[in-house]
Scaffold this motif. Structure first.
Motif, PDB file in Angstrom:
ATOM      1  N   GLY A  57      -4.833   5.026  15.553  1.00 58.18           N
ATOM      2  CA  GLY A  57      -4.495   5.723  14.307  1.00 58.18           C
ATOM      3  C   GLY A  57      -3.080   5.413  13.851  1.00 58.18           C
ATOM      4  N   VAL A  58      -2.148   5.420  14.790  1.00 58.67           N
ATOM      5  CA  VAL A  58      -0.764   5.062  14.461  1.00 58.67           C
ATOM      6  C   VAL A  58      -0.702   3.609  14.000  1.00 58.67           C
ATOM      7  N   LEU A  59      -1.440   2.750  14.673  1.00 58.43           N
ATOM      8  CA  LEU A  59      -1.453   1.331  14.328  1.00 58.43           C
ATOM      9  C   LEU A  59      -1.999   1.110  12.915  1.00 58.43           C
ATOM     10  N   ILE A  60      -3.045   1.835  12.548  1.00 60.96           N
ATOM     11  CA  ILE A  60      -3.609   1.710  11.196  1.00 60.96           C
ATOM     12  C   ILE A  60      -2.590   2.167  10.150  1.00 60.96           C
ATOM     13  N   PHE A  61      -1.906   3.277  10.433  1.00 63.36           N
ATOM     14  CA  PHE A  61      -0.864   3.745   9.513  1.00 63.36           C
ATOM     15  C   PHE A  61       0.238   2.699   9.355  1.00 63.36           C
ATOM     16  N   LEU A  62       0.677   2.118  10.467  1.00 63.18           N
ATOM     17  CA  LEU A  62       1.729   1.104  10.408  1.00 63.18           C
ATOM     18  C   LEU A  62       1.269  -0.135   9.648  1.00 63.18           C
ATOM     19  N   LEU A  63       0.025  -0.537   9.850  1.00 60.96           N
ATOM     20  CA  LEU A  63      -0.497  -1.702   9.147  1.00 60.96           C
ATOM     21  C   LEU A  63      -0.565  -1.452   7.641  1.00 60.96           C
ATOM     22  N   CYS A  64      -1.032  -0.271   7.235  1.00 62.44           N
ATOM     23  CA  CYS A  64      -1.086   0.050   5.805  1.00 62.44           C
ATOM     24  C   CYS A  64       0.312   0.074   5.190  1.00 62.44           C
ATOM     25  N   PHE A  65       1.260   0.680   5.886  1.00 59.16           N
ATOM     26  CA  PHE A  65       2.634   0.720   5.381  1.00 59.16           C
ATOM     27  C   PHE A  65       3.214  -0.685   5.284  1.00 59.16           C
ATOM     28  N   ALA A  66       2.967  -1.514   6.293  1.00 54.90           N
ATOM     29  CA  ALA A  66       3.498  -2.882   6.288  1.00 54.90           C
ATOM     30  C   ALA A  66       2.872  -3.706   5.161  1.00 54.90           C
ATOM     31  N   LEU A  67       1.584  -3.534   4.903  1.00 57.47           N
ATOM     32  CA  LEU A  67       0.950  -4.273   3.809  1.00 57.47           C
ATOM     33  C   LEU A  67       1.473  -3.825   2.453  1.00 57.47           C
ATOM     34  N   PHE A  68       1.772  -2.526   2.302  1.00 57.51           N
ATOM     35  CA  PHE A  68       2.377  -2.035   1.067  1.00 57.51           C
ATOM     36  C   PHE A  68       3.771  -2.652   0.877  1.00 57.51           C
ATOM     37  N   MET A  69       4.561  -2.664   1.934  1.00 58.14           N
ATOM     38  CA  MET A  69       5.892  -3.270   1.850  1.00 58.14           C
ATOM     39  C   MET A  69       5.789  -4.776   1.576  1.00 58.14           C
ATOM     40  N   ASN A  70       4.805  -5.414   2.181  1.00 57.97           N
ATOM     41  CA  ASN A  70       4.579  -6.834   1.952  1.00 57.97           C
ATOM     42  C   ASN A  70       4.302  -7.090   0.472  1.00 57.97           C
ATOM     43  N   ALA A  71       3.464  -6.261  -0.144  1.00 54.35           N
ATOM     44  CA  ALA A  71       3.154  -6.433  -1.564  1.00 54.35           C
ATOM     45  C   ALA A  71       4.405  -6.266  -2.420  1.00 54.35           C
ATOM     46  N   ALA A  72       5.220  -5.275  -2.099  1.00 52.37           N
ATOM     47  CA  ALA A  72       6.445  -5.050  -2.871  1.00 52.37           C
ATOM     48  C   ALA A  72       7.416  -6.222  -2.724  1.00 52.37           C
ATOM     49  N   ILE A  73       7.596  -6.694  -1.508  1.00 53.02           N
ATOM     50  CA  ILE A  73       8.530  -7.792  -1.276  1.00 53.02           C
ATOM     51  C   ILE A  73       8.002  -9.086  -1.893  1.00 53.02           C
ATOM     52  N   SER A  74       6.694  -9.315  -1.826  1.00 55.65           N
ATOM     53  CA  SER A  74       6.112 -10.512  -2.439  1.00 55.65           C
ATOM     54  C   SER A  74       6.281 -10.481  -3.956  1.00 55.65           C
ATOM     55  N   ALA A  75       6.109  -9.322  -4.571  1.00 52.78           N
ATOM     56  CA  ALA A  75       6.281  -9.202  -6.018  1.00 52.78           C
ATOM     57  C   ALA A  75       7.732  -9.454  -6.418  1.00 52.78           C
ATOM     58  N   ILE A  76       8.659  -8.884  -5.670  1.00 49.24           N
ATOM     59  CA  ILE A  76      10.082  -9.093  -5.976  1.00 49.24           C
ATOM     60  C   ILE A  76      10.450 -10.558  -5.788  1.00 49.24           C
ATOM     61  N   GLY A  77       9.960 -11.165  -4.703  1.00 47.45           N
ATOM     62  CA  GLY A  77      10.261 -12.578  -4.454  1.00 47.45           C
ATOM     63  C   GLY A  77       9.694 -13.484  -5.528  1.00 47.45           C
ATOM     64  N   ALA A  78       8.474 -13.220  -5.980  1.00 46.15           N
ATOM     65  CA  ALA A  78       7.886 -14.034  -7.047  1.00 46.15           C
ATOM     66  C   ALA A  78       8.674 -13.879  -8.340  1.00 46.15           C
ATOM     67  N   ALA A  79       9.111 -12.672  -8.638  1.00 47.88           N
ATOM     68  CA  ALA A  79       9.911 -12.451  -9.849  1.00 47.88           C
ATOM     69  C   ALA A  79      11.251 -13.172  -9.769  1.00 47.88           C
ATOM     70  N   ILE A  80      11.861 -13.175  -8.590  1.00 46.79           N
ATOM     71  CA  ILE A  80      13.138 -13.885  -8.424  1.00 46.79           C
ATOM     72  C   ILE A  80      12.950 -15.383  -8.614  1.00 46.79           C
ATOM     73  N   VAL A  81      11.880 -15.928  -8.044  1.00 50.72           N
ATOM     74  CA  VAL A  81      11.626 -17.364  -8.214  1.00 50.72           C
ATOM     75  C   VAL A  81      11.406 -17.690  -9.686  1.00 50.72           C
ATOM     76  N   LEU A  82      10.668 -16.862 -10.400  1.00 49.07           N
ATOM     77  CA  LEU A  82      10.459 -17.108 -11.832  1.00 49.07           C
ATOM     78  C   LEU A  82      11.778 -17.032 -12.608  1.00 49.07           C
ATOM     79  N   ALA A  83      12.636 -16.104 -12.221  1.00 53.29           N
ATOM     80  CA  ALA A  83      13.914 -15.948 -12.923  1.00 53.29           C
ATOM     81  C   ALA A  83      14.858 -17.114 -12.654  1.00 53.29           C
TER      82      ALA A  83
END
Length: 94
Positions: A57-83
């Protein structure tokens, strides 16, 4: 390098997200092994897990949180590359 110069936001986001997600899923598989072998390594509200089910259960929570952070960081990184794309070196004609 050509892909970085020409890809859309969605293409850049997808590429970075999938690379990071594959690494996170690999770590989640390792976490499943650890959850079964040593559930006390996983803390729930400061209390070590007493069973593999609680650790998973803890592992599932950590995986969901990490995937959410991954999406945020990927979006910011893509925006920086475009800029900053205009500062990338131009392709050489051979």
């Amino acid at each position: 390098m050509h892909y970085i110069r020409t890809a859309s936001f969605g293409g850049l986001f997808t590429t970075t997200f999938l690379v990071a997600a594959s690494f996170q899923i690999t770590l989640a598989i390792l976490g499943l092994v650890l959850a079964v072998l040593s559930p006390g390594l996983f803390n729930m509200n400061g209390v070590p897990a007493t069973s593999p089910a609680g650790a998973i259960g803890v592992l599932i929570f950590l995986l969901c949180f990490a995937l959410f952070m991954n999406a945020a960081i990927s979006a910011i990184g893509a925006a920086i590359v475009l800029a900053w794309r205009r500062f990338l070196p131009k392709a050489r004609l051979a």
